[in-house]
Design a protein around this motif. Structure first.
Motif, mmCIF file in Angstrom:
data_model
loop_
_atom_site.group_PDB
_atom_site.id
_atom_site.type_symbol
_atom_site.label_atom_id
_atom_site.label_comp_id
_atom_site.label_asym_id
_atom_site.label_seq_id
_atom_site.Cartn_x
_atom_site.Cartn_y
_atom_site.Cartn_z
ATOM 1 N N ASN A 115 22.308 -35.484 15.049
ATOM 2 C CA ASN A 115 22.585 -34.376 15.976
ATOM 3 C C ASN A 115 23.752 -34.684 16.898
ATOM 4 O OD1 ASN A 115 20.329 -33.372 14.806
ATOM 5 N ND2 ASN A 115 18.970 -33.847 16.509
ATOM 6 N N GLN A 167 24.067 -34.762 20.117
ATOM 7 C CA GLN A 167 24.338 -33.901 21.256
ATOM 8 C C GLN A 167 24.601 -34.744 22.492
ATOM 9 O OE1 GLN A 167 22.131 -30.255 21.699
ATOM 10 N NE2 GLN A 167 20.835 -30.836 19.999
ATOM 11 N N LEU A 168 24.025 -35.930 22.528
ATOM 12 C CA LEU A 168 24.226 -36.836 23.655
ATOM 13 C C LEU A 168 25.120 -37.977 23.216
ATOM 14 C CD1 LEU A 168 20.506 -37.178 24.792
ATOM 15 C CD2 LEU A 168 22.296 -35.990 26.044
ATOM 16 N N GLU A 188 17.408 -38.601 19.752
ATOM 17 C CA GLU A 188 17.233 -37.143 19.679
ATOM 18 C C GLU A 188 16.189 -36.704 18.650
ATOM 19 O OE1 GLU A 188 20.926 -34.906 19.793
ATOM 20 O OE2 GLU A 188 21.865 -36.482 20.975
ATOM 21 N N ILE A 225 17.434 -32.800 30.516
ATOM 22 C CA ILE A 225 17.701 -33.103 29.102
ATOM 23 C C ILE A 225 16.733 -32.339 28.205
ATOM 24 C CG2 ILE A 225 17.595 -34.936 27.380
ATOM 25 C CD1 ILE A 225 18.723 -36.816 29.484
ATOM 26 N N GLN A 275 18.108 -28.896 28.000
ATOM 27 C CA GLN A 275 19.373 -28.852 27.287
ATOM 28 C C GLN A 275 19.173 -28.990 25.780
ATOM 29 O OE1 GLN A 275 22.149 -31.967 28.224
ATOM 30 N NE2 GLN A 275 23.463 -30.482 29.260
ATOM 31 N N LEU A 276 18.373 -29.966 25.403
ATOM 32 C CA LEU A 276 18.173 -30.230 23.976
ATOM 33 C C LEU A 276 17.024 -29.425 23.399
ATOM 34 C CD1 LEU A 276 18.478 -34.133 23.850
ATOM 35 C CD2 LEU A 276 20.294 -32.435 23.791
ATOM 36 N N GLN A 277 16.301 -28.697 24.262
ATOM 37 C CA GLN A 277 15.089 -28.008 23.808
ATOM 38 C C GLN A 277 14.182 -28.980 23.069
ATOM 39 O OE1 GLN A 277 13.794 -24.910 24.326
ATOM 40 N NE2 GLN A 277 15.321 -24.953 25.960
ATOM 41 N N LEU A 278 13.989 -30.129 23.712
ATOM 42 C CA LEU A 278 13.232 -31.217 23.084
ATOM 43 C C LEU A 278 11.841 -31.272 23.702
ATOM 44 C CD1 LEU A 278 12.780 -33.940 21.673
ATOM 45 C CD2 LEU A 278 14.204 -35.011 23.410
#
Ligand SMILES: Nc1ncnc2c1ncn2[C@@H]1O[C@H](COP(=O)(O)OP(=O)(O)OP(=O)(O)O)[C@@H](O)[C@H]1O
Ligand SMILES: Nc1ncnc2c1ncn2[C@@H]1O[C@H](COP(=O)(O)OP(=O)(O)OP(=O)(O)O)[C@@H](O)[C@H]1O
Ligand SMILES: [Mg+2]
Ligand SMILES: [Mg+2]
Lengths: 245, 405, 232, 232, 405
Positions: B138, B140-141, B180, B208, B211-214
């Motif tokens: 991913n 993203q970070l 992630e 976070i 942001q990541l929808q985690l």
């Protein structure tokens, strides 16, 4: 006039004869054209290896038993088995010069011999000691080597005061020892054979002939062996104390 | 006087806060559903869980020491093949002992921050983070960003075996974030942090998450930490799940069970900032159309973000001991918050009384001495005023957390 | 051929044999060690003992049995011959196989103990970061047990270099093929070339000393970082 | 003396030699391993290499040099003689010393790695509970590295039993004193007593298998308790 | 409604409480004096301490993550021979780099509970405890007693590697106690415990401290934990000791530095129990003979011990946010505590004002909104009333700890 050699001729030689063979082969005619490899090990090892397919051409044993066995097992070229020398044994000390075999008479220390059960020189030593009626006396003080070379090293290192070694070892290293008369033990006949699987039988035969040649047999005397014709003979360069009896 | 403002590391936090605020309206993805039906027997305890949990953001896990929280996470993570029964995530069977199905831990795309950090001793701080980052796609970070967020920049080349307890925990969480995963499990990740670092880390974690929808499962012993970070609470007790509820409701249920210091847990809408008074006004919206909105004041929220916070929801805790009851409208006092309320329940305990009140359909809990209860002759249905100081309204980030102080 | 060049040839053969043997040992020894370390069974001890067995037989005797097995008249020897077209006994392959068998315990045992001591903690952490079994092995197990791998490599290599009985018996001391340094050295002693023997021994020792020192140097990086405050 | 009773005598000598050697190896190998594990120095690798050196020399060659050293005319041999009144070469003591030298790396190296992997954490904890160095060794180090001690013991013992070249050279094959099983076995092969050789080999293997299995069984208690959930 | 009463393990606690109460008047031994003057340089931080600390009971150590708390303990314990300088305890030089003096860790008779537990993995729980007990000769505590106190009876034959995080910490502390050292160092020993177990453990630790007259240094991130257990506080910041003071004073100093949520920390004398009102009355003695004693009420203390508590000292915390100020004597409110006080300092912060007041020479801190401060026109020297609920008076054991909830 020789066909080009593809593989070296491999001579398997008993460890104790390897130095002597090397000296002899130095005079091999057109030796530069022949590629000879000497492979030395204990006779027993070489025998086992030949039995299991070792790629040797010629085998110089330190005894006659293994060549005979190979012959019975039909692993050699017919009639190739020849005695090429007789071994001699000698009493030796690395610490001092010996006066004669009588030094053993009242000796109670350690005595080095090769293993009488497996090494021909050990067997000869045992026979000689028995003949001299010393066996019962020394039997429990024996240091037995795996082969005669080990016995030689054990004496040479001065770790054992006395040892019965091959006379050839003394001769080649210029040590003084007391030769034990050949009549005290059965002759140590060293035989050679040509291996059946050899692809260079001609060349092997050539080397065999070369070793048995008169002049080379003469050379063996200086190297401490008895030549093949000598067995009924009385030794020439006699240093043995004959007053022994 | 927010801690964050005073901290010299606040820039890192503002970075992420600027992009995505702690209380920003989350752009919700579909929640993840965890279906658990398994047993795992140890010598002294059998973990026996049968529960579906729908995780939309961060679900807290709360329970006593030795109750089985870590073991629950291990099962979900795929580290307990011995568990008998089924575990599935979003319909995918993760393990099923009956059908001998078992998806390996590394294939589950689930992250786990272990209670004992478990950093790789042969790798530096940076390399530990890179380990997590390298194995996912991913991206993203970035490692640099996470290093800054977790305030590990200075330590990035350090040997991890020499880190302090709190530093280890931050590296461990940074590493897990960089992987992630689809679901992140956190086992008391901040227990060795001091309060101010902890509140910064919580804010970052929350940002976070959004942001990541985690989705995350977050184990902690601290309800105030959980109230700030979680929107739902799972309570574990002696190997069983005894409760799953939205966070405020779950905390109120714990009140009546006498399990913790009773508190009111609620989310309020930010209405306006009053810098002259040092207050921010929140509204408790009227649920019935007939009644009017009430105002609740708390110490003014951090300046830099405050404007954009307007009309967002803020999770707050008011301890029952901080709420007092008055029969008349209080005057001449420094107490700024007073709401008319009606008493719905009075629970007499050995040393005090726990009064449940309703104001605009929102339940409030007030803990008062038996003496006061007697003196004031409180009865259910009485109309009273509840009063509490602006400072009594706690929100983990925007005002100082009082807990753990 | 001079003695020196013969010894050089033997040196090359030795290095080749030891290198090939060590590589094979690591390749087959690592999974064996892992399996033995992680396997939970009553029979495990039996297999552990089997791995250690080559140690108990004197090398010449082990060589004797291997010779019986490798000979063209025995089943393994015949299988080899039909598979490769060449004879097994007295070949380079034979001494490598013999050395592998003989040195196996020196590779398997240190690795096994290292794997056992490693525990599961770091493996679990790696799995949670998405690392599969092979990945875990190379990224976690290998670096954390590096010191033991180096011990295993050094012991395996050194033991193969110093090996004598097995190689002599099944190799047949053939120059350029199975004649290794240990046999050459032995031959020098046997042939009373003491000067050569001393020289070769000294050379072997010094070379080994340098080689082993380098190998151990590799293995020490990681430990340097440790604190080491409470000595025993 | 029959072959069987001669072999029995050799067996007894072997066991005696291996047992004494192993005990000595553990006694001197443990502090050496500890020192090497905890010592932080550039020279450490050199000493590590020195310990591994006996491996590189073929046993017969090692034996040859030991023989030179042990002979009554050399300094070590003379010192021994004046200290004990008896000759060193060809004595039981000589083969024990030779075996100790020869098997040292098999004991020192596994222990050293185990000590290195152990780290300081548990030692510090023990010190804080009042345990001094010796106490720490027996109460913490030994139990935590038990598996490696067992490996070291097994490797050391087995290697000593199977040893041949060194023992033969400096021991001289004296029945009841320095004639060990490996030599007896070799003699059987050389003397074409294959039946005896096979019998003795099989006996040696089975006995070793049982012995080693028992030893490894001891070492496995601790691991059984482990969780072992993430296999590689 | 004390947690202890509800707990099913309360008998263990009562055992030790019966012999020696948490607040019993300590039979003080001569304090231990720790003289520290050393430097220890790490790559990113130099620990540099020059301070004499006199430890009479439990001295707390407080500081941010990575500030050097664990390193300080390691030096005292004898685990850092690299430290340059001197360390001595009660006049005995423990180490002195100038004179190459170094007493080994095991000879110092100092115990250390490591932040990461460090249980011996080859020993069971019981054997771990026996390890500590075997090597000392005092034998004032038995393994059985300590097992009961730390609630580990059930787990005594367990493999320590399988314990939960909180269980490990309890075993570690039990083991250190059984070694009965001359000085005990505790490095965040209870960070993995849930609140109720933690408060039980703190009480037990305090009782043991007094019973054995064993001085302790206690590292924690939680001031409320430290206030309950410690009588003195050492504050560590970036490798230096920035403050050493009696606990209440130290906490007040932290107030004005804005380091934590401001609070009043004080010890009060227990005067009487009022079971009918559910209150216990404490007195704030008049320091000047001219003024009279004030009463402060808090929820009634646990019944079983309450009688013998009379006239003992109780450490209390009142958060500044819980104290409100009134210009008139408050009436008609559930708030039971009101004291006349005079304002000594008003510190205006960004979002609120911190008011320092004096009542009977005792300082109180009230945090009020800027709005209230303005509206009420407070000035220094004004005579006002401070008011706070009985529930606002916190004592870690006897009332529910609010912290960490
Ligand atoms: N593999 C195991 N074998 C036996 N018992 C175990 C095992 N793992 C955990 N336990 C026991 O199960 C119980 C629950 O353990 P767990 O680690 O899940 O607790 P926890 O809720 O995480 O506690 P804490 O808050 O102290 O970390 C404990 O009593 C522990 O000793
Ligand atoms: N041996 C070491 N070598 C290098 N740096 C070290 C060493 N030990 C500690 N440090 C560093 O020194 C600082 C202080 O560490 P210490 O463990 O004393 O902190 P702490 O106050 O206990 O923190 P925490 O509350 O997080 O446990 C940390 O930044 C740590 O990384
Ligand atoms: Mg846990
Ligand atoms: Mg610390």
């Amino acid at each position: 006039d020789k066909p080009k050699q593809t593989k070296p001729l491999r001579i398997a030689v008993a460890a104790n004869f390897a130095p002597a063979l090397k000296i002899l082969l130095a005079n091999l005619p057109n030796k530069d054209a022949i590629n000879v490899q000497m492979i030395s090990a204990a006779t027993g090892t070489l025998y086992l290896q030949i039995k299991h397919g070792a790629p040797f051409d010629l085998f110089l044993s330190a005894d006659s038993m293994r060549p005979e066995l190979l012959e019975q097992e039909k692993l050699i070229i017919a009639d190739s088995r020849k005695t090429y020398a007789y071994g001699q044994i000698a009493l030796w000390s690395a610490t001092r010069a010996l006066s004669g075999l009588s030094e053993l008479n009242h000796y109670s220390g350690k005595l080095a011999i090769a293993n009488p059960d497996t090494a021909p020189y050990g067997k000869a030593a045992q026979q000689a000691l028995t003949k001299l009626s010393l066996w019962p006396q020394v039997q429990n003080n024996l240091i037995t080597g795996m082969n005669i070379n080990q016995t030689f090293q054990q004496v040479r290192s001065q770790a054992v005061p006395f040892g019965i070694v091959a006379y050839s070892q003394l001769a080649m290293n210029k040590y003084q020892g007391i030769i034990i008369p050949p009549e005290y033990y059965q002759p140590i006949s060293q035989q050679l054979v040509i291996i059946k699987s050899s692809q260079q039988v001609k060349l092997a035969q050539q080397i065999s002939d070369f070793i048995l040649q008169e002049d080379n047999q003469e050379k063996l005397v200086q190297l401490g062996y008895l030549p093949i014709k000598s067995i009924p003979l009385i030794e020439k360069n006699n240093q043995v104390n004959t007053q022994y009896d | 006087m927010s801690r964050i403002d005073n901290s010299n590391n606040s820039s890192a936090i503002r970075n992420i806060s600027d992009e995505q605020l702690a209380v920003a309206q989350p752009k919700r993805a579909a929640p993840s559903t965890l279906a658990l039906a398994f047993k795992l027997a140890f010598s002294h305890l059998e973990i026996s869980i049968k529960q579906n949990i729908s995780i939309s953001a961060i679900t807290g896990i709360y329970g006593d020491s030795g109750s089985g929280k870590s073991s629950l996470l291990r099962v979900i993570a795929g580290l307990e093949p011995r568990a008998k029964g089924q575990v599935s995530l979003n319909g995918t069977v993760l393990q099923d002992s009956d059908n001998k199905a078992f998806i390996k831990a590394e294939k589950r795309q689930i992250g786990l921050v272990f209670q004992d950090s478990r950093l790789f001793p042969h790798l530096s701080v940076y390399q530990n983070l890179a380990y997590g980052a390298k194995r996912q796609t991913n991206r993203q970070l970035t490692i640099e960003k996470v290093l800054a967020l977790t305030q590990l920049n200075q330590l990035q080349h350090q040997n991890v075996t020499l880190l302090s307890g709190g530093e280890k925990q931050r590296v461990s969480i940074a590493r897990a974030l960089l992987a992630e995963p689809k679901l992140l499990l956190l086992d008391e990740p901040f227990s060795a942090l001091d309060k101010s670092t902890k509140s910064q880390m919580l804010t970052i974690l929350k940002a976070i998450q959004q942001q990541l929808q985690l989705p995350m499962l977050y184990v902690s012993h601290s309800l105030s930490e959980l109230q700030y970070i979680a929107d739902q609470l799972v309570v574990v007790s002696a190997g069983k799940i005894t409760q799953v509820a939205p966070i405020h409701q779950a905390i109120h249920q714990l009140n009546s069970r006498g399990e913790t210091s009773p508190k009111t847990s609620l989310s309020l809408t930010i209405a306006e900032h009053l810098p002259d008074y040092g207050l921010t006004r929140l509204t408790l919206p009227a649920k019935k159309s007939t009644s009017k909105n009430h105002n609740i004041y708390l110490p003014i929220l951090e300046q830099s973000n405050s404007q954009r916070l307007i009309s967002q929801q803020l999770p707050c805790i008011i301890y029952a001991r901080d709420i007092s009851i008055s029969k008349t409208k209080p005057e001449h006092s420094s107490i700024v918050n007073h709401l008319p309320a009606s008493i719905s329940v009075i629970q007499y305990n050995k040393t005090n009384a726990l009064v449940t009140l309703k104001a605009n359909e929102q339940e409030f809990y007030a803990q008062i001495s038996l003496w006061s209860a007697k003196r004031m002759a409180l009865t259910t249905e009485s109309k009273v005023y509840i009063q509490f100081k602006a400072n009594a309204v706690h929100s983990y980030y925007f005002t100082e957390p009082t807990a753990n102080a | 051929m001079t003695d020196i060049s013969a010894d050089l040839l033997a040196l090359i053969t030795t290095l080749k044999m030891a290198a090939v043997t060590t590589v094979i040992l690591l390749i087959i020894g690592t999974p064996m060690a892992w399996y033995l370390a992680k396997w939970q069974s009553r029979f495990k001890v039996f297999f552990e003992a089997v791995v250690a067995l080559p140690l108990v037989l004197p090398p010449t005797v082990l060589g004797f049995y291997l010779l019986l097995a490798f000979s063209p008249t025995s089943l393994p020897g015949q299988l080899w011959q039909s598979a490769t077209g060449s004879q097994l006994a007295f070949s380079f392959s034979a001494i490598v196989i013999g050395s592998v068998l003989y040195s196996l315990p020196f590779v398997v045992q240190p690795l096994q103990k290292a794997f056992e001591q490693l525990g599961d903690h770091h493996l679990e952490a790696a799995a949670m970061l998405g690392a599969g079994p092979i990945d875990r092995f190379f990224s976690v197990v290998l670096p954390l047990t590096k010191a033991s791998f180096i011990t295993a490599t050094a012991l395996g290599f050194a033991h193969t270099v110093g090996e004598f009985g097995v190689v002599l018996m099944i190799g047949g001391n053939i120059p350029g093929e199975t004649r290794v340094l240990s046999i050459a050295l032995f031959d020098h002693v046997e042939a009373f070339n003491y000067a050569n023997a001393h020289l070769l021994s000294a050379g072997l020792l010094i070379a080994s000393l340098i080689l082993l020192s380098l190998v151990y140097l590799l293995g020490n990086n990681f430990n340097k970082k440790q604190q080491g405050t409470v000595k025993l």
